[in-house]
Scaffold this motif. Structure first.
Motif, mmCIF file in Angstrom:
data_model
loop_
_atom_site.group_PDB
_atom_site.id
_atom_site.type_symbol
_atom_site.label_atom_id
_atom_site.label_comp_id
_atom_site.label_asym_id
_atom_site.label_seq_id
_atom_site.Cartn_x
_atom_site.Cartn_y
_atom_site.Cartn_z
ATOM 1 N N VAL A 1 69.230 43.409 -6.445
ATOM 2 C CA VAL A 1 67.930 42.945 -6.920
ATOM 3 C C VAL A 1 67.879 41.422 -6.903
ATOM 4 N N ASP A 2 66.839 40.909 -6.310
ATOM 5 C CA ASP A 2 66.593 39.479 -6.219
ATOM 6 C C ASP A 2 65.126 39.273 -6.559
ATOM 7 N N TYR B 1 71.235 45.207 0.266
ATOM 8 C CA TYR B 1 71.856 46.339 -0.402
ATOM 9 C C TYR B 1 73.345 46.359 -0.110
ATOM 10 N N ILE B 2 74.068 47.087 -0.928
ATOM 11 C CA ILE B 2 75.511 47.171 -0.768
ATOM 12 C C ILE B 2 75.937 48.633 -0.797
ATOM 13 N N THR C 1 60.506 40.596 -2.576
ATOM 14 C CA THR C 1 59.859 41.870 -2.848
ATOM 15 C C THR C 1 60.886 42.970 -2.630
ATOM 16 N N GLU C 2 60.663 44.127 -3.222
ATOM 17 C CA GLU C 2 61.642 45.208 -3.165
ATOM 18 C C GLU C 2 62.047 45.580 -1.742
#
Length: 122
Positions: free
Chosen positions: A93-94, A104-105, A98-99
């Motif tokens: 999450v940053d 991702y990890i 925007t989503e």
């Protein structure tokens, strides 16, 4: 748990030693390479469309963020006769993004397990 794979790969963790960078190939070379490819492990995105030229019954493992509306490769890959699997990551999450633009990890353990299961099918 290790650091896993980060989609942005800003640390250049994915070496080009045994990995072919299709961007270095012209269209004809990419098509010929696709015809010889039996196993494809790809992050989600336009590059995952490489499966279009793969032989039927080839295997494709795609890493993806946890967003169901982005899951379009699977239907097309299956229509091409490709055995398709997707490995879903956890969002980083940053709040400045925007989503849909979150990186991702995927944990090292999840990647190893998915690849082991993937290769058992060959």
């Amino acid at each position: 748990m290790g650091t896993g794979y980060v989609r942005a790969d800003t640390a250049n963790n994915i070496a080009n030693g045994n990995v072919i960078d299709a961007a270095d190939l012209n269209a004809a070379e990419q098509i010929e390479l696709g015809k010889k490819t039996r196993f494809l492990f790809s992050p989600i995105g336009a590059n995952s469309n490489f499966f279009i030229n793969m032989p039927s019954n080839s295997l494709m493992l795609e890493s993806a963020p946890p967003m169901p509306n982005m899951n379009v490769s699977g239907a097309f890959a299956r229509a091409c006769g490709i055995q398709y699997f997707q490995l879903i990551g956890e969002p980083l999450v940053d709040l400045k993004k925007t989503e849909i633009n979150y990186d991702y990890i995927i944990s090292d353990e999840d990647i190893s397990s998915a690849i082991e299961n993937f290769l058992r099918l060959s």
